[in-house]
Motif scaffolding. Structure first.
Motif, PDB file in Angstrom:
ATOM      1  N   UNK A  18       1.025  -1.244  -0.038  1.00 48.60           N
ATOM      2  CA  UNK A  18      -0.026   0.042  -0.104  1.00 48.60           C
ATOM      3  C   UNK A  18       1.051   1.268   0.109  1.00 48.60           C
ATOM      4  N   UNK A  19       2.086   1.018   0.560  1.00 44.01           N
ATOM      5  CA  UNK A  19       2.931   2.257   0.865  1.00 44.01           C
ATOM      6  C   UNK A  19       4.246   1.819   0.186  1.00 44.01           C
ATOM      7  N   UNK A  20       4.485   2.311  -1.206  1.00 42.31           N
ATOM      8  CA  UNK A  20       5.935   1.915  -1.860  1.00 42.31           C
ATOM      9  C   UNK A  20       6.866   3.066  -1.511  1.00 42.31           C
ATOM     10  N   UNK A  21       8.166   2.570  -1.545  1.00 44.03           N
ATOM     11  CA  UNK A  21       9.309   3.429  -1.612  1.00 44.03           C
ATOM     12  C   UNK A  21      10.438   2.483  -1.715  1.00 44.03           C
ATOM     13  N   UNK A  22      11.397   3.407  -2.434  1.00 50.64           N
ATOM     14  CA  UNK A  22      12.817   2.845  -2.860  1.00 50.64           C
ATOM     15  C   UNK A  22      13.932   3.334  -1.905  1.00 50.64           C
ATOM     16  N   UNK A  23      13.692   4.453  -1.242  1.00 55.36           N
ATOM     17  CA  UNK A  23      14.631   5.134  -0.601  1.00 55.36           C
ATOM     18  C   UNK A  23      15.106   4.372   0.950  1.00 55.36           C
ATOM     19  N   UNK A  24      16.424   4.006   0.728  1.00 58.22           N
ATOM     20  CA  UNK A  24      16.747   3.525   2.211  1.00 58.22           C
ATOM     21  C   UNK A  24      17.080   2.138   2.092  1.00 58.22           C
ATOM     22  N   UNK A  25      17.106   1.395   1.089  1.00 57.86           N
ATOM     23  CA  UNK A  25      17.153   0.033   0.604  1.00 57.86           C
ATOM     24  C   UNK A  25      16.058  -0.856   1.404  1.00 57.86           C
ATOM     25  N   UNK A  26      14.981  -0.492   1.221  1.00 56.71           N
ATOM     26  CA  UNK A  26      13.865  -1.294   1.692  1.00 56.71           C
ATOM     27  C   UNK A  26      13.544  -2.696   1.247  1.00 56.71           C
ATOM     28  N   UNK A  27      13.074  -3.814   1.911  1.00 58.07           N
ATOM     29  CA  UNK A  27      12.812  -5.166   1.308  1.00 58.07           C
ATOM     30  C   UNK A  27      11.499  -4.762   0.530  1.00 58.07           C
ATOM     31  N   UNK A  28      11.157  -5.975  -0.091  1.00 53.53           N
ATOM     32  CA  UNK A  28       9.977  -5.994  -0.975  1.00 53.53           C
ATOM     33  C   UNK A  28       8.787  -5.814  -0.221  1.00 53.53           C
ATOM     34  N   UNK A  29       8.633  -6.513   1.047  1.00 48.15           N
ATOM     35  CA  UNK A  29       7.839  -6.377   2.018  1.00 48.15           C
ATOM     36  C   UNK A  29       8.430  -5.972   3.312  1.00 48.15           C
ATOM     37  N   UNK A  30       8.869  -4.847   3.654  1.00 49.09           N
ATOM     38  CA  UNK A  30       9.670  -4.429   4.515  1.00 49.09           C
ATOM     39  C   UNK A  30       9.003  -4.176   6.181  1.00 49.09           C
ATOM     40  N   UNK A  31       8.002  -3.552   6.331  1.00 43.37           N
ATOM     41  CA  UNK A  31       7.095  -3.512   7.356  1.00 43.37           C
ATOM     42  C   UNK A  31       5.663  -3.405   7.224  1.00 43.37           C
ATOM     43  N   UNK A  32       5.182  -3.559   8.363  1.00 45.61           N
ATOM     44  CA  UNK A  32       3.600  -3.458   8.392  1.00 45.61           C
ATOM     45  C   UNK A  32       3.145  -2.429   9.433  1.00 45.61           C
ATOM     46  N   UNK A  33       2.004  -1.505   9.316  1.00 46.92           N
ATOM     47  CA  UNK A  33       1.694  -0.657  10.132  1.00 46.92           C
ATOM     48  C   UNK A  33       0.423  -1.230  10.339  1.00 46.92           C
ATOM     49  N   UNK A  34       0.041  -1.277  11.911  1.00 47.00           N
ATOM     50  CA  UNK A  34      -1.103  -1.738  12.293  1.00 47.00           C
ATOM     51  C   UNK A  34      -1.883  -0.826  13.247  1.00 47.00           C
ATOM     52  N   UNK A  35      -3.174  -0.411  12.924  1.00 52.04           N
ATOM     53  CA  UNK A  35      -3.784   0.401  14.025  1.00 52.04           C
ATOM     54  C   UNK A  35      -4.735  -0.445  14.824  1.00 52.04           C
ATOM     55  N   UNK A  36      -4.881   0.157  16.091  1.00 53.09           N
ATOM     56  CA  UNK A  36      -5.599  -0.639  17.023  1.00 53.09           C
ATOM     57  C   UNK A  36      -6.196   0.295  17.997  1.00 53.09           C
ATOM     58  N   UNK A  37      -6.884   0.047  18.758  1.00 56.27           N
ATOM     59  CA  UNK A  37      -7.552   1.057  19.705  1.00 56.27           C
ATOM     60  C   UNK A  37      -6.578   1.904  20.802  1.00 56.27           C
ATOM     61  N   UNK A  38      -5.329   1.181  20.819  1.00 60.15           N
ATOM     62  CA  UNK A  38      -4.353   1.614  21.680  1.00 60.15           C
ATOM     63  C   UNK A  38      -3.500   2.721  20.853  1.00 60.15           C
ATOM     64  N   UNK A  39      -3.485   2.767  19.597  1.00 62.23           N
ATOM     65  CA  UNK A  39      -2.457   3.629  18.757  1.00 62.23           C
ATOM     66  C   UNK A  39      -2.273   2.952  17.500  1.00 62.23           C
ATOM     67  N   UNK A  40      -0.926   3.063  17.058  1.00 59.10           N
ATOM     68  CA  UNK A  40      -0.664   2.791  15.690  1.00 59.10           C
ATOM     69  C   UNK A  40       0.779   1.824  16.110  1.00 59.10           C
ATOM     70  N   UNK A  41       0.960   0.708  15.500  1.00 63.61           N
ATOM     71  CA  UNK A  41       2.137  -0.114  15.707  1.00 63.61           C
ATOM     72  C   UNK A  41       2.957  -0.481  14.322  1.00 63.61           C
ATOM     73  N   UNK A  42       4.172  -0.359  14.327  1.00 64.90           N
ATOM     74  CA  UNK A  42       4.900  -0.832  13.230  1.00 64.90           C
ATOM     75  C   UNK A  42       5.634  -2.058  13.713  1.00 64.90           C
ATOM     76  N   UNK A  43       5.258  -3.150  12.716  1.00 60.49           N
ATOM     77  CA  UNK A  43       6.156  -4.163  12.734  1.00 60.49           C
ATOM     78  C   UNK A  43       6.953  -4.617  11.654  1.00 60.49           C
TER      79      UNK A  43
END
Length: 70
Positions: free
Chosen positions: A32-57
């Motif tokens: 959903x969010x694509x970038x080439x800057x900073x040498x990312x992996x094909x599927x580098x990270x996941x952003x997850x929203x919950x009632x407690x906030x936003x988390x990066x995995x």
């Protein structure tokens, strides 16, 4: 889900509305969010929203995942 959070690149000012519960970040066109800057992996990270906030995995990327340079 309504947009409550925005992901902003502090260097470029580019913004991404976080309108989904979970969003993939990486260099793959299937992310959903694509970038080439900073040498990312094909599927580098996941952003997850919950009632407690936003988390990066990190999805076992080679170079790691940083938020606010940490």
């Amino acid at each position: 889900m309504s947009v409550k959070f925005i992901l902003r690149n502090v260097d470029s000012g580019e913004e991404h509305k976080l309108g989904k519960f979970s969003m993939l970040i990486g260099r793959s066109p299937s992310c959903e969010i694509t970038t080439a800057k900073g040498h990312p992996s094909r599927e580098h990270a996941r952003i997850v929203q919950s009632k407690d906030g936003v988390f990066v995995e990190d999805l076992h990327s080679t170079n790691g995942t940083y938020v606010n340079n940490r």
